[in-house]
Design a protein around this motif. Structure first.
Motif, PDB file in Angstrom:
ATOM      1  N   LEU A  59     123.952  38.774 -30.324  1.00  0.00           N
ATOM      2  CA  LEU A  59     122.542  37.991 -30.870  1.00  0.00           C
ATOM      3  C   LEU A  59     122.363  36.822 -29.648  1.00  0.00           C
ATOM      4  O   LEU A  59     121.233  36.446 -29.402  1.00  0.00           O
ATOM      5  CB  LEU A  59     122.943  37.482 -31.973  1.00  0.00           C
ATOM      6  N   ASP A  60     123.483  36.161 -29.171  1.00  0.00           N
ATOM      7  CA  ASP A  60     123.350  35.264 -28.193  1.00  0.00           C
ATOM      8  C   ASP A  60     122.741  35.750 -27.187  1.00  0.00           C
ATOM      9  O   ASP A  60     121.798  34.846 -26.328  1.00  0.00           O
ATOM     10  CB  ASP A  60     124.737  34.325 -27.915  1.00  0.00           C
ATOM     11  N   ALA A  64     118.843  34.368 -25.679  1.00  0.00           N
ATOM     12  CA  ALA A  64     118.595  34.068 -24.477  1.00  0.00           C
ATOM     13  C   ALA A  64     117.349  34.822 -23.704  1.00  0.00           C
ATOM     14  O   ALA A  64     116.537  34.263 -23.066  1.00  0.00           O
ATOM     15  CB  ALA A  64     119.957  34.018 -23.226  1.00  0.00           C
ATOM     16  N   SER A  65     117.729  36.260 -24.061  1.00  0.00           N
ATOM     17  CA  SER A  65     116.380  36.994 -23.522  1.00  0.00           C
ATOM     18  C   SER A  65     115.085  36.564 -24.102  1.00  0.00           C
ATOM     19  O   SER A  65     114.152  36.502 -23.365  1.00  0.00           O
ATOM     20  CB  SER A  65     116.628  38.476 -23.761  1.00  0.00           C
ATOM     21  N   GLU A  70     109.564  34.333 -23.841  1.00  0.00           N
ATOM     22  CA  GLU A  70     108.638  33.203 -24.470  1.00  0.00           C
ATOM     23  C   GLU A  70     108.232  32.307 -23.472  1.00  0.00           C
ATOM     24  O   GLU A  70     107.167  32.019 -23.418  1.00  0.00           O
ATOM     25  CB  GLU A  70     109.548  32.267 -25.597  1.00  0.00           C
ATOM     26  N   ARG A  71     109.234  31.838 -22.454  1.00  0.00           N
ATOM     27  CA  ARG A  71     108.700  30.935 -21.456  1.00  0.00           C
ATOM     28  C   ARG A  71     107.697  31.806 -20.331  1.00  0.00           C
ATOM     29  O   ARG A  71     106.629  31.225 -19.911  1.00  0.00           O
ATOM     30  CB  ARG A  71     110.180  30.737 -20.500  1.00  0.00           C
ATOM     31  N   MET A  72     107.836  33.036 -20.180  1.00  0.00           N
ATOM     32  CA  MET A  72     107.068  33.674 -19.281  1.00  0.00           C
ATOM     33  C   MET A  72     105.561  34.061 -19.857  1.00  0.00           C
ATOM     34  O   MET A  72     104.806  33.602 -19.296  1.00  0.00           O
ATOM     35  CB  MET A  72     107.762  35.361 -19.203  1.00  0.00           C
ATOM     36  N   VAL A  73     105.678  34.358 -21.393  1.00  0.00           N
ATOM     37  CA  VAL A  73     104.439  34.573 -21.952  1.00  0.00           C
ATOM     38  C   VAL A  73     103.709  33.196 -21.861  1.00  0.00           C
ATOM     39  O   VAL A  73     102.588  33.186 -21.866  1.00  0.00           O
ATOM     40  CB  VAL A  73     104.666  35.161 -23.273  1.00  0.00           C
TER      41      VAL A  73
END
Length: 82
Positions: A59-60, A64-65, A70-73
């Motif tokens: 899950l960790d 991270a993925s 989210e940053r990319m989108v």
């Protein structure tokens, strides 16, 4: 990352199990309860804890993925609106 679960109950149970196994003859733990039942329960807890810690690690990694995606989108969204 979250820390692994380290059960104090498991630690104490394993120590008790080792000590009980060293006693000869095998102690009578009472009606319907014996050393094998206790050992099976201790092993079950140990297995469950290991599985839990593996899932937490997975899950960790997913978290991270997720944050990276989210940053990319968010970046794409900002570029589209610019």
């Amino acid at each position: 990352m979250r820390p692994n679960k380290t059960s104090s109950v498991l630690k104490d149970a394993k120590r008790r199990l080792e000590r009980l196994k060293a006693i000869q003859p095998v102690p009578n733990l009472g009606e319907g309860f014996n050393l094998q039942i206790y050992e099976t329960a201790v092993n079950g807890l140990e297995s469950l804890e290991a599985t839990y810690n593996t899932k937490i690690s997975e899950l960790d990694g997913m978290s991270a993925s997720l944050k990276d995606t989210e940053r990319m989108v968010r970046d794409y969204r900002a570029r589209i609106l610019a």
